[in-house]
Design an enzyme around this catalytic site. Structure first.
Site, short mmCIF file in Angstrom:
data_model
loop_
_atom_site.label_atom_id
_atom_site.label_comp_id
_atom_site.label_asym_id
_atom_site.label_seq_id
_atom_site.Cartn_x
_atom_site.Cartn_y
_atom_site.Cartn_z
CG ASP A 1 -9.15 11.43 -23.09
OD1 ASP A 1 -8.09 10.81 -23.34
OD2 ASP A 1 -10.16 10.89 -22.62
CD GLU B 1 -4.91 4.43 1.00
OE1 GLU B 1 -5.08 5.21 1.95
OE2 GLU B 1 -5.64 3.44 0.79
CE1 TYR C 1 -4.37 -0.13 -0.27
CE2 TYR C 1 -4.14 -1.94 1.27
CZ TYR C 1 -4.88 -1.24 0.35
OH TYR C 1 -6.16 -1.64 0.06
CB THR D 1 -5.01 5.04 -21.64
OG1 THR D 1 -4.91 5.23 -23.06
CG2 THR D 1 -6.46 5.11 -21.23
NE ARG E 1 -6.35 -2.64 -20.03
CZ ARG E 1 -6.42 -2.52 -21.35
NH1 ARG E 1 -5.54 -3.11 -22.14
NH2 ARG E 1 -7.37 -1.80 -21.91
CE LYS F 1 -7.35 3.66 -25.52
NZ LYS F 1 -7.60 4.39 -24.28
N1 DSN Z 1 -12.14 1.85 -24.91
C1 DSN Z 1 -11.12 2.66 -25.51
C2 DSN Z 1 -11.07 2.54 -26.98
O1 DSN Z 1 -11.15 1.41 -27.44
O2 DSN Z 1 -10.93 3.51 -27.67
C3 DSN Z 1 -11.23 4.07 -25.10
O3 DSN Z 1 -10.96 4.15 -23.76
#
Ligand code: DSN
Length: 422
Positions: free
Chosen positions: A205, A61, A59, A231, A240, A234
């Site tokens: 975003d 935090e 942990y 994120t 992730r 990607k």
């Molecule tokens: N679910 C994602 C996507 O496939 O674009 C976006 O967060």
């Protein structure tokens, strides 16, 4: 498969054969299929194994130097490393690496910039936005007053004049740009000028294009956006997770408070370790070449599909993805059917609504295709023509079993020549 993965599977197999069998199945699926989902990628084995470590046991935090638990000396070190690398990568002064995912990064940003009931101007999910930008059942649509802007119905491009006109009318506190299914360059400066005119914050975003931005093959949201969320898994090719960035000191303080304790408890320190390692990889010179190839491959795949008679929304792509309007090829073809047929032939895609899609989200008239994962395997423009051929053969056959089986075998053997990163 790399040696560590083989060892992990055999270690697990000796203690939990049932779980090992499932993991081996997934490893084999990834090795032998073509991953065309625009939001997915294959991490390096370095990133993958850095996530499965001692860091999962703790942990932590709080933040480095200010934890609510003892024993965090190495957790402070790894979180500092991740934050420093993220700032360097995106050229900004502040990074919070704790959000468990992109939606959590967005929750923290909303909480930092808005109060419940405030007005947010965003692109709806049906036109390529994200559910955390204002979908009714999501936190964003539940607690905030969401006003939509939309794409130009003719060009299927962002229409900045129209967005400005809506902003003048609804006077939002926040404008969101950055999308899940928009294949063109985003003009962050234009968005900022609209935000400034109406006194709104601008949030970008960049979940989909983060890798492109970090490599400089898509313009940066800095210095235009007040807050940038993303994120890490990607195009950025990390584990992730989520990330919040800013250059504004006051907003940065609020973001930290809204991630923890505002919306999360203990950070996932094993994932933060993977983020640090992935950001380190992204700072290496080869990352720029990789991202440029992602974009080159997307253009090549788009051109090959257009040649075969497919209609792409907005006519093409500037980034890593494209949205195929299947009706342009065959009025009866649905995204759901195509997704199933293609999976049986070894190509993993997702059905996706196209702008003003008459079909429901579980059916759709479109497919969203992306090149980040294929590029990680080493595919280049010539291979994109092959991929377009396979896509077309399966869809033209309407999922005919013999065709899908034949293509499946061709792809299985093709994948052996382009192994996953080791
Ligand atoms: N679910 C994602 C996507 O496939 O674009 C976006 O967060």
């Amino acid at each position: 498969m790399d040696q560590i993965s083989t060892d992990v599977l055999s270690h697990l197999g000796a203690r939990d054969p049932e779980a090992a069998r499932i993991l081996a199945g997934e490893a084999e699926r990834q090795e032998t299929t073509l991953e065309l989902i625009a939001s997915e990628n294959h991490v390096s084995s370095t990133v993958m194994h850095s996530v499965g470590t001692w860091m999962t046991n703790k942990y932590a935090e709080g933040y480095p130097g200010k934890r609510y638990y003892g024993g965090c000396v190495w957790h402070d070190a790894i979180e500092d490393l991740a934050r420093d690398r993220a700032k360097k990568l995106f050229g900004c002064n502040f990074a919070n690496v704790q959000p468990h995912c992109g939606a959590n990064a967005n929750i923290a940003a909303f909480m930092a910039l808005l109060k419940p009931g405030d007005t947010v101007l965003s692109l709806p999910i049906k036109s390529g936005g994200h559910l955390s930008h204002g979908l009714k059942p999501n936190f964003s649509g539940t607690f905030y007053n969401i006003v939509d802007y939309d794409l130009d119905p003719e060009t299927e491009l962002l229409d900045y004049d129209a967005i400005r006109a809506i902003a003048r009318e609804c006077k939002p506190q926040l404008i969101i740009c950055g999308f899940s299914a928009y294949s063109r360059t985003i003009d962050f400066a234009a968005f900022r000028s609209i935000a400034d005119e109406v006194g709104a914050y601008l949030m970008a975003d960049i979940a989909h294009i983060a890798g492109l931005v970090a490599a400089g093959v898509h313009p940066s949201p800095f210095p235009h956006a007040h807050v940038v969320t993303t994120t890490t898994h990607k195009t950025l090719r990390g584990p992730r997770g989520g990330l919040v960035l800013s250059d504004d000191e006051e907003i940065a303080k609020k973001i930290d408070r809204k991630v923890f304790p505002g919306s999360q408890g203990g950070p996932l320190m094993h994932a933060i370790t993977g983020k640090a390692v992935a950001f380190g990889e992204a700072l290496e010179p080869g990352f720029k070449d990789y991202q440029q190839q992602v974009v080159d491959n997307a253009r090549a795949l788009a051109a090959a599909l257009v040649e075969k008679g497919y209609r792409l929304c907005s006519g093409g792509t500037d980034n890593h993805l494209m949205l195929v309007d299947l009706r342009g090829r065959d009025a009866e073809l649905t995204g759901a059917d195509a997704e199933g047929w293609l999976e049986s032939a070894g190509m993993i895609v997702n059905k996706n609504g196209i702008p003003n899609d008459p079909r429901p989200p579980m059916v759709t008239s479109g497919l969203r295709l992306g090149t980040p994962a294929l590029t990680t395997r080493g595919l280049k423009e010539a291979e994109m023509v092959k991929v377009a051929d396979w896509l077309d053969r399966v869809m033209t056959s309407k999922g005919d079993e013999a065709t899908c089986t034949a293509v499946r075998e061709e792809i299985r053997s093709f994948c052996a020549d382009f192994p996953l990163p080791h």
